[in-house]
Motif scaffolding. Structure first.
Motif, PDB file in Angstrom:
ATOM      1  N   MET A 182       9.532   8.430   1.869  1.00 16.35           N
ATOM      2  CA  MET A 182       9.577   6.975   1.976  1.00 16.35           C
ATOM      3  C   MET A 182      10.802   6.518   2.754  1.00 16.35           C
ATOM      4  SD  MET A 182       9.456   4.136  -1.106  1.00 16.35           S
ATOM      5  CE  MET A 182       7.899   4.756  -1.740  1.00 16.35           C
ATOM      6  N   GLY A 183      11.876   7.300   2.706  1.00 11.23           N
ATOM      7  CA  GLY A 183      13.091   6.924   3.414  1.00 11.23           C
ATOM      8  C   GLY A 183      13.954   5.976   2.616  1.00 11.23           C
ATOM      9  N   GLN A 184      15.218   5.882   3.001  1.00  9.91           N
ATOM     10  CA  GLN A 184      16.164   5.059   2.240  1.00  9.91           C
ATOM     11  C   GLN A 184      15.762   3.589   2.244  1.00  9.91           C
ATOM     12  OE1 GLN A 184      20.352   5.768   2.901  1.00  9.91           O
ATOM     13  NE2 GLN A 184      20.880   3.645   2.451  1.00  9.91           N
ATOM     14  N   VAL A 195      -2.321  -4.911  -7.252  1.00  7.37           N
ATOM     15  CA  VAL A 195      -2.883  -4.467  -5.966  1.00  7.37           C
ATOM     16  C   VAL A 195      -2.917  -2.942  -5.917  1.00  7.37           C
ATOM     17  CG1 VAL A 195      -2.160  -6.514  -4.718  1.00  7.37           C
ATOM     18  CG2 VAL A 195      -0.616  -4.559  -4.797  1.00  7.37           C
ATOM     19  N   MET A 196      -2.755  -2.342  -7.095  1.00 10.39           N
ATOM     20  CA  MET A 196      -2.641  -0.889  -7.179  1.00 10.39           C
ATOM     21  C   MET A 196      -3.988  -0.187  -7.087  1.00 10.39           C
ATOM     22  SD  MET A 196      -0.307   1.009 -10.042  1.00 10.39           S
ATOM     23  CE  MET A 196       1.085  -0.072  -9.773  1.00 10.39           C
ATOM     24  N   GLU A 254       0.830  -1.210   0.000  1.00  7.02           N
ATOM     25  CA  GLU A 254       0.000   0.000   0.000  1.00  7.02           C
ATOM     26  C   GLU A 254       0.862   1.257   0.000  1.00  7.02           C
ATOM     27  OE1 GLU A 254      -3.068   0.202   2.887  1.00  7.02           O
ATOM     28  OE2 GLU A 254      -3.920  -1.748   2.365  1.00  7.02           O
ATOM     29  N   LYS A 255       1.966   1.217   0.736  1.00  6.36           N
ATOM     30  CA  LYS A 255       2.877   2.360   0.761  1.00  6.36           C
ATOM     31  C   LYS A 255       3.488   2.593  -0.621  1.00  6.36           C
ATOM     32  CE  LYS A 255       6.781   1.834   2.918  1.00  6.36           C
ATOM     33  NZ  LYS A 255       7.774   1.700   4.019  1.00  6.36           N
ATOM     34  N   PHE A 256       3.863   1.499  -1.291  1.00  6.16           N
ATOM     35  CA  PHE A 256       4.412   1.625  -2.638  1.00  6.16           C
ATOM     36  C   PHE A 256       3.357   2.159  -3.614  1.00  6.16           C
ATOM     37  CE2 PHE A 256       7.506  -2.091  -1.670  1.00  6.16           C
ATOM     38  CZ  PHE A 256       8.282  -1.241  -0.893  1.00  6.16           C
ATOM     39  N   CYS A 257       2.123   1.730  -3.427  1.00  7.44           N
ATOM     40  CA  CYS A 257       1.042   2.196  -4.304  1.00  7.44           C
ATOM     41  C   CYS A 257       0.811   3.693  -4.150  1.00  7.44           C
ATOM     42  CB  CYS A 257      -0.243   1.433  -3.999  1.00  7.44           C
ATOM     43  SG  CYS A 257      -0.236  -0.282  -4.567  1.00  7.44           S
ATOM     44  N   ASP A 272      13.554  -1.206  -0.536  1.00  8.47           N
ATOM     45  CA  ASP A 272      12.517  -2.246  -0.628  1.00  8.47           C
ATOM     46  C   ASP A 272      11.706  -2.099  -1.914  1.00  8.47           C
ATOM     47  OD1 ASP A 272      13.287  -3.281   1.822  1.00  8.47           O
ATOM     48  OD2 ASP A 272      11.768  -2.159   2.956  1.00  8.47           O
ATOM     49  N   PHE A 273      11.443  -0.854  -2.298  1.00 10.34           N
ATOM     50  CA  PHE A 273      10.683  -0.603  -3.514  1.00 10.34           C
ATOM     51  C   PHE A 273      11.455  -1.078  -4.740  1.00 10.34           C
ATOM     52  CE2 PHE A 273       9.075   2.661  -6.701  1.00 10.34           C
ATOM     53  CZ  PHE A 273       7.908   1.972  -6.956  1.00 10.34           C
ATOM     54  N   MET A 274      12.741  -0.760  -4.798  1.00 11.09           N
ATOM     55  CA  MET A 274      13.560  -1.198  -5.917  1.00 11.09           C
ATOM     56  C   MET A 274      13.684  -2.719  -5.944  1.00 11.09           C
ATOM     57  SD  MET A 274      14.183   1.482  -7.573  1.00 11.09           S
ATOM     58  CE  MET A 274      15.316   0.743  -8.754  1.00 11.09           C
TER      59      MET A 274
END
Length: 723
Positions: A355-357, A413-414, A307-310, A362-364
Motif C-alpha cells: 500500500m505504501g506509506q 462499501v466493503m 476499493e484499495k482499502f477494502c 490515508d487509511f489511518m
C-alpha cells in the motif's frame, strides 16, 4: 389371556402417545397465538376490510381422514369417504402459517402405506400457502396396521413429523433430539448460525440448530405480515455476504438470486433537483457535475481509494484474529498457533508495504477521523457529502462528526455483488431467501434445524465446561460443543448460569455498547412514490425508484440535527430515512401494481424522554411523522399506504433478539473491532468456558449479512475438535 393383556398394554401405550400428541398440539396452538401477539405488538397496521380470508392468521386446520377407498378415490365429494375431524376451536389456528395466508390442499390428508406391521404416513399432499409452504407429513411406525373400516393402530413405536416449508414452524421428535449427544449445537438460526452449522456438518460433525422463533433467519427474514406483501422485516439489502461462502455452500444452486440495482442511490432535494449515483461511471459524472464539476472529477478517485482499502481489509475479514493463546494445550497445538499468528502478521506486513506509506497514512486518516472531515477533504457539494455520510452513521447512535465514523463509511462499501465491489442488491423473495439458501445447504450437509426451540440455559460441568443446553420447555440437549449466534450479552448474561464466568470477563461484557437509534418500517403501498422533478404521473418505475432513496439528507448538518435530537432523548423531528422499493425489481413480493417499501429510520432512542414505544398512539405519531416528511419530497405518498409494520429498538430486541435494538450485535466503533470484539482477549470466537464459542455478529468482523463470523467460528471449532 396373554394376547388380550398384551393388546391392553398396547392400547394404554397408544392412549399415552395420543395424550402427548394432543399436548404437543396445544403447545403449538399456544405458540401460534404468541406469534400473533408478537406481530401485533410490533405494530402491524392495515385496512383488513370485511373479508375474513384476508386475515394473515386465519387458516383451516388440517383434518384427519379414515379411508375406506383407495387413495386415488379419496375426495370430500366421494359419498363413501369417511371423515373424522379433530376437535379444534375455530378461533384458533392449528399448524398455522404465521407469515400469511390460508392453507390450500391439492388433495385431502390421507394415510398411505397401509399394510400389516409396517409404517404408515399421514400426508397433507401438496399443502401450500401464500408464502410457498410445501408439504406436511407424519410418519408413524407401528406393529399392527389398520383395517379398511377405520384406523386402528397398536404398538406405536415412534412418530416423526416432516415439514418442508420455508417460513413455517417445524416440528421435530423431541425424543430424538434429547436422546442424542450432538457434536455441535448452534443457538440461533440466523444467517451466521446457519453458516457455521453448514461448515461444521461438511466437516463430518453432527449438528443441530436451535431457533427460538418459528422461522430461521434472525434479522435476515422474509415475513408476509400484510396479505400479499412480503417484507424483508429487518435487513433489507445484500452486499456483505462473502463470495467464498456463496461459492462453498453453492447458494445459487439453493435458490439465492441477487438483483443488482442501477442506479443504486437517489437523493431528492426539496427544490426539485436530485442526485443519482450507481455503478455507471458516466452517469455518476453527469449527475455530480450538476452540483460541482470539481466533485465529479474527484469522485472516481475517492471510490478507487476506498476499493484499495477494502482489498487490504479482505484478509482480515476472512480470518480469525491472531488472539493470544488461551488455556492449556499440547506442544503441537501451541506451535501451530504461533505459526498461524506469524503467517497472519506477515500477510498484514506484506499488504502494508504494497500500500505504501502514503496509502497507510490515508487509511489511518479514514479510520480515525470523523466521516465529515474525510468527506469535506474530498468534496464541496452538500448533497453529495450528505448522501455518502449516511453510510457512516447507519445503524449507529453517532453523527458524521464523531471521530472513527469514517470506518463505518468503509464498512458499508466493503461488500459487492457478483464480483463488483460496493454494489448492493436486492434478493429475490426478500432477505429471508439468503437464510433459506444457507439453511438448505446446511440441511443438505446433514444439519438438523429446529424452530420453536428456545434455549433458556447452558449446561455447565466442572464449573467451566459446556455440555449442552436446556430448552425453555425443560428439554436437555447434550453436545460436545455449543456455538452461540446470540449477542454476547444474551449469551453470557442470560444463558450462562451465574457465578461461572471470570469476574473481569463478565464486567467487560456488561460494558459492551448496545445503544441503538434505529427503527424499521415496512410498508405496503398501492402505487410508487412520485418525486418532485422526476417523471411525475407515470405509474412505471423509473431510475429514481431502483436504489436507496435518501430522505432528509440534503446536508451533513441535517443529519447532525437529527442525531442531536436522539442525544437529547427524543426521536428525530426530521428523521434521516433510507427508503428502498425492492418490488420494482422483485415481482415475487407484492401483488401486481402494488409495492413493498422499506424505511430504515434514524434516529430513535431506545427509551425516549417524551413517551414510550409500547404506546400505540406514540408509535403511530412517529410513523406519520416519517410519512409526512416523505410527502414533502413525494406529494401524496401518505395516501398510498395500505398498511405498515414498525419495529422500534425495543421491538428489534424483543422479537429479533438484538440486544438494545443494535443491528450490529454491538457498536462498531474502533474500540469494538478486530482484537477488541466482543471484548479484549477473546476475539477468536472462543470463550472462557470450554466448548462454548461465539459465531454471531458480536464477534469479529462484526455486523451485516456477511456470514464471516459464522464461517470463521466454524473453522476454529473444527480445528479445536480435529486438531
Amino acid at each position: 389371556m396373554i394376547k388380550r393383556l398384551r393388546k391392553r398394554v398396547r392400547d394404554l401405550e397408544i392412549q399415552q402417545e395420543i395424550k402427548r400428541l394432543q399436548q404437543r398440539i396445544r403447545d403449538l396452538e399456544l405458540k401460534g397465538e404468541m406469534r400473533k401477539a408478537e406481530t401485533e405488538s410490533s405494530t402491524v397496521v392495515w385496512d383488513e376490510g370485511d373479508d375474513e380470508e384476508q386475515h394473515p392468521f386465519h387458516c383451516h386446520p388440517p383434518r384427519f381422514y379414515e379411508p375406506s377407498q383407495p387413495k386415488e378415490c379419496l375426495s370430500e365429494d366421494n359419498p363413501q369417504f369417511e371423515e373424522d375431524e379433530i376437535d379444534y376451536d375455530e378461533d384458533e389456528c392449528l399448524f398455522s402459517d404465521p407469515s400469511g395466508g390460508d392453507f390450500s390442499y391439492d388433495s385431502p390428508p390421507v394415510f398411505d402405506n397401509y399394510s400389516d406391521e409396517e409404517e404408515y404416513t399421514m400426508v397433507l399432499d401438496g399443502a401450500t400457502s401464500a408464502n410457498g409452504s410445501r408439504i406436511l407429513s407424519v410418519v408413524i411406525s407401528t406393529e399392527v396396521a389398520t383395517d379398511c373400516d377405520g384406523l386402528t393402530t397398536s404398538g406405536v413405536e415412534n412418530y416423526n413429523v416432516g415439514l418442508e416449508a420455508p417460513l413455517m414452524p417445524s416440528i421435530i421428535d423431541e425424543v430424538a433430539l434429547k436422546n442424542k449427544k450432538w457434536d455441535a449445537l448452534v443457538i440461533g438460526g440466523g444467517h451466521n448460525g446457519l453458516t457455521a452449522a453448514a461448515y461444521l456438518a461438511q466437516s463430518g460433525l453432527s449438528v443441530a440448530v436451535l431457533e427460538r422463533r418459528h422461522l430461521i433467519g434472525g434479522a435476515a427474514v422474509t415475513e408476509e405480515l400484510i396479505p400479499g406483501f412480503k417484507f424483508s422485516r429487518c435487513s433489507y439489502l445484500q452486499s456483505f455476504l462473502r463470495p467464498s461462502i456463496i461459492r462453498d455452500l453453492e447458494l445459487h444452486r439453493h435458490g439465492l438470486k441477487l438483483l443488482k440495482r442501477s442506479p443504486s442511490s437517489f437523493t431528492p432535494c426539496l427544490d426539485g433537483r436530485y442526485l443519482l449515483l450507481g455503478p455507471d461511471a458516466d452517469l455518476n459524472r453527469s449527475e455530480i457535475s450538476k452540483f460541482s464539476e470539481r466533485d465529479a472529477e474527484a469522485y472516481p478517485r475517492y471510490e478507487n481509494q476506498l476499493e484499495k482499502f477494502c482489498r487490504f481489509m479482505d484478509p482480515l475479514i476472512d480470518s480469525s484474529p491472531p488472539e493470544a493463546h488461551q488455556g492449556v494445550s499440547s506442544f503441537n497445538s501451541r506451535l501451530k498457533h504461533k505459526l498461524q499468528k506469524s503467517e497472519f502478521w506477515a500477510h498484514c506486513l506484506h499488504q502494508s508495504v504494497s500500500m505504501g506509506q502514503q496509502g497507510l497514512v490515508d487509511f489511518m486518516d479514514l479510520l480515525l477521523s470523523p466521516a465529515s472531515k474525510v468527506l469535506n477533504n474530498w468534496f464541496e457539494s452538500d448533497v453529495l457529502k450528505a448522501t455518502l455520510a449516511t453510510d457512516a452513521v447507519i445503524g449507529t447512535t453517532t453523527s458524521a462528526h464523531t471521530p472513527g465514523s469514517g470506518y463505518v463509511l468503509l464498512h458499508h462499501v466493503m461488500g459487492g455483488t457478483d464480483g463488483h465491489r460496493g454494489i448492493w442488491s436486492y434478493v429475490e423473495g426478500g432477505m429471508g431467501s439468503v437464510s433459506q439458501a444457507i439453511g438448505k445447504a446446511a440441511k443438505e450437509a446433514g444439519v438438523t434445524i429446529v424452530t420453536d426451540a428456545e434455549v433458556s440455559k447452558l449446561m455447565i460441568a466442572d464449573s467451566d465446561t459446556v455440555t449442552g443446553v436446556i430448552l425453555a420447555d425443560g428439554t436437555e440437549v447434550r453436545s460436545s460443543v455449543v456455538l452461540s449466534n446470540a449477542t454476547a450479552h444474551k449469551t453470557f448474561m442470560e444463558l450462562v448460569p451465574e457465578n461461572v464466568l471470570p469476574e473481569d470477563f463478565s464486567r467487560a461484557i456488561k460494558n459492551v455498547d448496545y445503544s441503538s437509534a434505529t427503527t424499521k418500517i415496512n410498508l405496503a403501498v398501492d402505487k410508487l412514490p412520485q418525486f418532485r422533478g422526476c417523471n411525475i404521473g407515470s405509474p412505471d418505475a423509473g431510475p429514481q425508484h431502483m436504489g436507496t432513496i435518501h430522505i432528509g439528507s440534503e446536508s451533513i448538518e441535517e443529519i447532525e440535527s437529527a442525531c442531536q435530537d436522539a442525544r437529547n432523548g427524543l426521536p428525530s423531528r426530521g428523521p434521516v430515512i433510507e427508503m428502498t422499493i425492492p418490488s420494482v425489481l422483485d415481482k415475487t413480493i407484492s401483488p401486481p401494481g402494488k409495492h413493498v417499501i422499506n424505511l430504515f429510520v434514524q434516529f430513535t432512542p431506545y427509551k425516549p424522554n417524551d413517551g414510550c414505544w409500547e404506546d400505540t398512539a406514540y408509535r403511530e405519531s412517529f410513523a406519520q411523522r416519517c410519512f409526512k416528511l416523505i410527502d414533502e419530497y413525494a406529494p401524496g405518498f401518505s395516501s398510498s399506504v395500505i398498511g405498515y409494520d414498525m419495529l422500534a429498538p425495543p421491538d428489534l430486541e424483543r422479537i429479533i433478539g438484538l440486544t438494545g435494538g443494535n443491528i450490529f450485535h454491538g457498536a462498531m466503533g474502533l474500540d469494538s473491532l478486530f482484537l477488541m470484539r466482543p471484548v479484549k482477549g477473546w476475539s477468536n470466537y472462543r470463550t472462557p468456558l470450554r466448548g462454548l464459542y461465539l459465531c454471531g455478529s458480536g464477534a469479529h468482523p462484526g455486523g451485516g449479512v456477511m456470514g464471516a463470523p459464522g464461517r470463521n467460528a466454524a473453522r476454529v471449532v473444527i480445528d479445536d475438535i480435529k486438531g
